[in-house]
Structures are given as C-alpha cells and as structure tokens.
Design a protein around this motif. Structure first.
Motif, mmCIF file in Angstrom:
data_model
loop_
_atom_site.group_PDB
_atom_site.id
_atom_site.type_symbol
_atom_site.label_atom_id
_atom_site.label_comp_id
_atom_site.label_asym_id
_atom_site.label_seq_id
_atom_site.Cartn_x
_atom_site.Cartn_y
_atom_site.Cartn_z
ATOM 1 N N HIS A 245 59.838 47.515 48.745
ATOM 2 C CA HIS A 245 58.954 47.733 47.595
ATOM 3 C C HIS A 245 58.960 46.436 47.142
ATOM 4 O O HIS A 245 59.817 45.708 46.885
ATOM 5 C CB HIS A 245 59.531 48.720 46.607
ATOM 6 C CG HIS A 245 58.428 49.282 45.856
ATOM 7 N ND1 HIS A 245 58.143 48.531 44.519
ATOM 8 C CD2 HIS A 245 57.873 50.405 45.631
ATOM 9 C CE1 HIS A 245 57.378 49.248 43.948
ATOM 10 N NE2 HIS A 245 57.233 50.399 44.785
ATOM 11 N N PRO A 246 57.605 45.937 46.725
ATOM 12 C CA PRO A 246 57.230 44.492 46.023
ATOM 13 C C PRO A 246 58.238 44.426 44.895
ATOM 14 O O PRO A 246 58.596 43.417 44.544
ATOM 15 C CB PRO A 246 55.854 44.771 45.830
ATOM 16 C CG PRO A 246 55.326 45.408 46.745
ATOM 17 C CD PRO A 246 56.601 46.736 47.162
ATOM 18 N N CYS A 281 50.089 53.651 41.123
ATOM 19 C CA CYS A 281 51.467 52.975 41.371
ATOM 20 C C CYS A 281 51.682 52.429 40.157
ATOM 21 O O CYS A 281 50.989 51.631 39.789
ATOM 22 C CB CYS A 281 51.372 52.175 42.398
ATOM 23 S SG CYS A 281 52.854 51.030 42.584
ATOM 24 N N PHE A 283 53.441 50.062 39.254
ATOM 25 C CA PHE A 283 53.710 48.826 39.331
ATOM 26 C C PHE A 283 52.558 47.923 39.672
ATOM 27 O O PHE A 283 52.668 46.596 39.650
ATOM 28 C CB PHE A 283 54.805 48.645 40.509
ATOM 29 C CG PHE A 283 55.167 47.327 40.512
ATOM 30 C CD1 PHE A 283 55.877 46.559 39.731
ATOM 31 C CD2 PHE A 283 55.264 46.351 41.859
ATOM 32 C CE1 PHE A 283 56.441 45.343 39.681
ATOM 33 C CE2 PHE A 283 55.716 45.116 41.944
ATOM 34 C CZ PHE A 283 56.311 44.400 40.741
ATOM 35 N N HIS A 284 51.525 48.671 39.921
ATOM 36 C CA HIS A 284 50.175 47.866 40.332
ATOM 37 C C HIS A 284 49.592 46.776 39.593
ATOM 38 O O HIS A 284 49.305 45.752 40.052
ATOM 39 C CB HIS A 284 49.038 48.906 40.542
ATOM 40 C CG HIS A 284 48.268 49.603 39.557
ATOM 41 N ND1 HIS A 284 48.331 50.541 38.982
ATOM 42 C CD2 HIS A 284 47.432 48.779 38.890
ATOM 43 C CE1 HIS A 284 47.346 50.571 38.067
ATOM 44 N NE2 HIS A 284 46.775 49.506 37.740
ATOM 45 N N CYS A 287 51.715 43.787 40.663
ATOM 46 C CA CYS A 287 52.116 43.669 42.397
ATOM 47 C C CYS A 287 51.139 42.682 42.613
ATOM 48 O O CYS A 287 49.896 42.894 42.858
ATOM 49 C CB CYS A 287 51.916 44.889 42.998
ATOM 50 S SG CYS A 287 52.249 45.012 44.756
ATOM 51 N N LYS A 289 50.452 42.600 46.000
ATOM 52 C CA LYS A 289 50.003 43.390 47.201
ATOM 53 C C LYS A 289 49.075 44.352 46.852
ATOM 54 O O LYS A 289 48.718 45.073 47.690
ATOM 55 C CB LYS A 289 51.248 43.686 48.093
ATOM 56 C CG LYS A 289 52.282 42.831 48.340
ATOM 57 C CD LYS A 289 52.046 42.348 49.863
ATOM 58 C CE LYS A 289 53.153 41.415 50.090
ATOM 59 N NZ LYS A 289 52.826 40.291 50.841
ATOM 60 N N VAL A 290 48.658 44.586 45.457
ATOM 61 C CA VAL A 290 48.134 45.805 45.052
ATOM 62 C C VAL A 290 46.784 45.877 46.042
ATOM 63 O O VAL A 290 46.063 45.192 46.359
ATOM 64 C CB VAL A 290 47.623 45.550 43.391
ATOM 65 C CG1 VAL A 290 46.967 44.560 43.393
ATOM 66 C CG2 VAL A 290 47.020 46.990 43.145
ATOM 67 N N MET A 291 46.418 47.244 46.442
ATOM 68 C CA MET A 291 45.184 47.559 46.932
ATOM 69 C C MET A 291 44.254 48.816 46.148
ATOM 70 O O MET A 291 45.072 49.050 45.386
ATOM 71 C CB MET A 291 45.448 48.210 48.414
ATOM 72 C CG MET A 291 46.334 47.468 49.185
ATOM 73 S SD MET A 291 47.008 48.359 50.754
ATOM 74 C CE MET A 291 48.495 48.901 49.854
ATOM 75 N N CYS A 294 46.023 51.887 45.105
ATOM 76 C CA CYS A 294 47.077 51.831 44.506
ATOM 77 C C CYS A 294 46.976 52.073 43.085
ATOM 78 O O CYS A 294 47.772 52.490 42.167
ATOM 79 C CB CYS A 294 47.750 50.276 44.415
ATOM 80 S SG CYS A 294 48.207 49.790 45.971
ATOM 81 N N PRO A 299 51.945 56.820 45.067
ATOM 82 C CA PRO A 299 52.422 56.811 46.316
ATOM 83 C C PRO A 299 53.598 57.703 46.431
ATOM 84 O O PRO A 299 54.558 57.544 45.632
ATOM 85 C CB PRO A 299 53.066 55.319 46.521
ATOM 86 C CG PRO A 299 53.014 54.634 45.182
ATOM 87 C CD PRO A 299 52.259 55.463 44.188
ATOM 88 N N CYS A 314 55.466 53.274 48.035
ATOM 89 C CA CYS A 314 54.523 52.241 48.096
ATOM 90 C C CYS A 314 53.622 52.467 49.367
ATOM 91 O O CYS A 314 53.913 52.903 50.420
ATOM 92 C CB CYS A 314 55.507 51.183 48.424
ATOM 93 S SG CYS A 314 54.189 49.584 48.683
ATOM 94 N N TRP A 315 52.294 52.423 48.865
ATOM 95 C CA TRP A 315 51.316 52.502 49.986
ATOM 96 C C TRP A 315 51.196 51.205 51.178
ATOM 97 O O TRP A 315 50.238 51.482 52.033
ATOM 98 C CB TRP A 315 49.704 52.444 49.198
ATOM 99 C CG TRP A 315 49.678 53.814 48.247
ATOM 100 C CD1 TRP A 315 49.246 53.660 46.952
ATOM 101 C CD2 TRP A 315 49.644 55.144 48.854
ATOM 102 N NE1 TRP A 315 49.223 55.036 46.643
ATOM 103 C CE2 TRP A 315 49.175 55.821 47.655
ATOM 104 C CE3 TRP A 315 49.868 55.672 49.857
ATOM 105 C CZ2 TRP A 315 49.139 57.303 47.728
ATOM 106 C CZ3 TRP A 315 49.600 57.061 50.050
ATOM 107 C CH2 TRP A 315 49.398 57.843 48.958
ATOM 108 N N LEU A 316 51.994 50.519 51.026
ATOM 109 C CA LEU A 316 51.923 49.604 52.124
ATOM 110 C C LEU A 316 52.890 50.144 53.334
ATOM 111 O O LEU A 316 52.644 49.877 54.554
ATOM 112 C CB LEU A 316 53.104 48.386 51.645
ATOM 113 C CG LEU A 316 52.540 47.492 50.849
ATOM 114 C CD1 LEU A 316 53.846 46.441 50.408
ATOM 115 C CD2 LEU A 316 51.447 46.591 51.370
HETATM 116 FE FE1 SF4 Z 1 51.969 47.341 45.342
HETATM 117 FE FE2 SF4 Z 1 50.459 49.159 45.972
HETATM 118 FE FE3 SF4 Z 1 53.011 49.051 46.683
HETATM 119 FE FE4 SF4 Z 1 52.357 49.907 44.319
HETATM 120 S S1 SF4 Z 1 51.825 50.873 46.095
HETATM 121 S S2 SF4 Z 1 53.881 48.366 45.136
HETATM 122 S S3 SF4 Z 1 50.721 48.338 43.854
HETATM 123 S S4 SF4 Z 1 51.337 47.639 47.254
#
Ligand code: SF4
Length: 325
Positions: A245-246, A281, A283-284, A287, A289-291, A294, A299, A314-316
C-alpha cells in the motif's frame, strides 16, 4: 480471538465521527499482532473496543463483533466483562503514572486483580504479587512491594504495570504504546520482557505502536491502519520486504535506513481528522499513485499477487466491479 467487521463511532457536537471502520483482526496464542499507524488512525479506539472500555454515549459500537472464546464481547453482560478485563484480557498503557494509583503501594495494586479474579486471600495474593514482581524483573522486589509509585523510576513503574497485567495469566495482552514514555535502553528491556513472558505463558499480544522498528523486531504479523481502516496486513517479514500500500511504503521510507546517505522521505500532507475522512480511498489526497476512481470508490482488501497471506486495500491491486458508478 478475533475482531469481525468492527465499527466504533462517536457522536459529537460536530456530527458523527467514525473512529474505527469495518476492522477485521485475528489474535493467536503465542503470537504478536502489531497494529501500526500514525496518531489518530484508530489503533487505540480498536483496543479499547476489544475491552468494551469506550463510553457509550458518546461512543457507539455501530457494527461488528469481538469474538473471544466463542462469545461476542460486545454483547455479554457488563458483569461478565468485568470478570474478563484484567483477568483473561489485560491491557498496559503508555503512561504508567496515569494507570498506577499514587496512594496505594505497588504490592496492593498488583495483588488487587488476584484477589478480585482468583478469589485468593490477601496473604496468598501478596505472595503471588511478589512472584509477579520477580517475574517482571523488578529489582529488590521484596523491598519494592511496599513502596509507592512515586518511589520508582519510569521503567520500574512500567514493569509494575506489566506485573499487574500478567498476574492473572491473561490469554490476550493488549500493549498500547507500552514503551513510548521510556528511554531507548529501557524500551528494549521492556519489549524483551514482554517477549519472554509470551514465550512462558503462550499469551497472544496485540501491540499497538507507531514505531516500525519495534514491529520489525517483536511482531509476527502486522496490520497497518489509516483513517480508521486496516489498509494492509501481512506476516512481518513479508510486509517489510514487499510493502504494497502506498501509505505503508511511505511509512517505511520515512524510517532511518542503514544507508546514512539515503534521504528520509516524509509522507506529504497529514492524517485526516476522523470527522472529515475523504471519500473513496481516504489516503488519496496524499497518494502519488492516485487514479480517478480512487477519489470516489472505497477500495476493498485485495490479495497481493505472488505474496503469501498478504492483502492491501488499494486499487493498484484490483479493478472496480463492472457497473460500479
Ligand atoms: Fe493511492 Fe488509489 Fe491505492 Fe488509495 S487506492 S492508496 S489513492 S493508489
């Protein structure tokens, strides 16, 4: 014992504050589960919920179960809970001075739960209290037993707290930041002590800490919390080898490394107030890596590919189901 889908919230003047959100955890005999995260992420509220020590109101156990010996502790009568607290499940806190009573000798305080839960006479309880003080390595226990908390150093007080907590041989010990108030050498001694007591008694330990160095050394399994949720969970060596997780990666990157030339990286931004948790999420906003999804979709826990017994929210690691808006 396990926690299933636990949500604990608080009703405040500013609205409902969800401090713990759908948390699942499992504690096993002889093993240490570390619950880690920054202050305000819900670790201590989770621990207090296990012992049903949240005042309701303003608190509320909104959903879930705390299962101990086939019973849901959130449902048992208070009288039964009193028989479990300090006996089958004990807790030690970070600041022993707030938990030790200044007007009673330490002998009386260690003997108290033994009289209460085990029906011993005060003489028998005193002998058992002395044994417990010896077991936790308090220097000169036969003299110290008649002293008052203010006559002891911080490390000694924490040893007394541990003696109180283990005097009745609990099946689960919850240690909430047990060494934060102590200097580094004493910290190590207290953690070694908990480790050796666990080996002798096979108790499960729920170790709550923000210190990942402690986790690496003493935990078997780690659950990382953020904004009231467990966002990553794995056996300790797997989490440190492949943090996924990021947020967990950020926590590990902010630790001092073996390589003194390597720059420490702080996680940008700050932990959200539990009353203002971002949508999707949580944490977005922090983050890298945010999409787009998110920001709106929460997630679920996904298994981490090619990693054993390891999951992250996490959506990754997974796609939203088709048809999700
Ligand atoms: Fe980052 Fe998206 Fe994973 Fe949240 S779900 S930690 S915003 S990549």
């Amino acid at each position: 014992m396990h926690i299933e889908n636990l949500s604990t919230l608080f009703h405040t003047d500013e609205g409902v504050v969800p401090a713990v959100r759908n948390v699942n955890l499992k504690m096993e005999r002889g093993k240490t589960l570390a619950l880690v995260g920054e202050s305000g992420c819900g670790k201590s509220v989770t621990a207090l919920s296990v012992l049903r020590l949240i005042n309701t109101p303003p608190g509320e156990y909104a959903s879930g179960k705390v299962v101990f010996e086939d019973e849901d502790l959130l449902k048992v009568p208070e009288q039964k809970m009193e028989a479990i607290r300090g006996n089958e499940i004990s807790m030690i806190f970070q600041e022993p001075m707030t938990s030790l009573n200044p007007i009673f000798t330490i002998g009386n305080q260690v003997a108290d739960p033994i009289v209460l839960h085990q029906g011993k006479t005060s003489e028998e309880a005193r002998a058992l209290a002395l044994d417990a003080l010896k077991q936790v390595g308090l220097p000169s226990p036969a003299q110290r037993i008649d002293q008052y908390p203010h006559e002891l150093s911080g490390g000694m007080k924490q040893r007394v707290m541990i003696a109180m907590a283990v005097a009745c041989k609990p099946k689960l010990l919850i240690a909430d930041e047990p060494t934060t108030a102590l200097d580094a050498t004493v910290q190590a001694q207290i953690l070694e002590l908990l480790d050796s007591l666990q080996k002798k008694t096979d108790m499960a330990i729920l170790l709550i800490t923000h210190n990942l160095g402690i986790v690496a050394q003493y935990a078997d399994r780690v659950a990382v919390m953020y904004a009231g949720k467990v966002i990553e969970e794995a056996p300790v060596e797997i989490l440190f080898e492949t943090p996924s997780h990021p947020y967990t990666r950020g926590l590990l990157n902010s630790l001092p490394q073996d390589d003194p030339g390597k720059k420490l990286e702080a996680i940008p931004g700050s932990v959200p107030h539990p009353g203002y948790i971002p949508e999707g999420c949580a944490f977005h906003p922090r983050c890298s890596k945010v999409m787009p999804h998110c920001k709106t979709l929460l997630p679920p826990q996904f298994p981490i590919p090619e990693s054993k017994d390891h999951k992250a929210a996490c959506w990754l690691y997974g796609e939203p189901e088709e048809g999700t808006p």
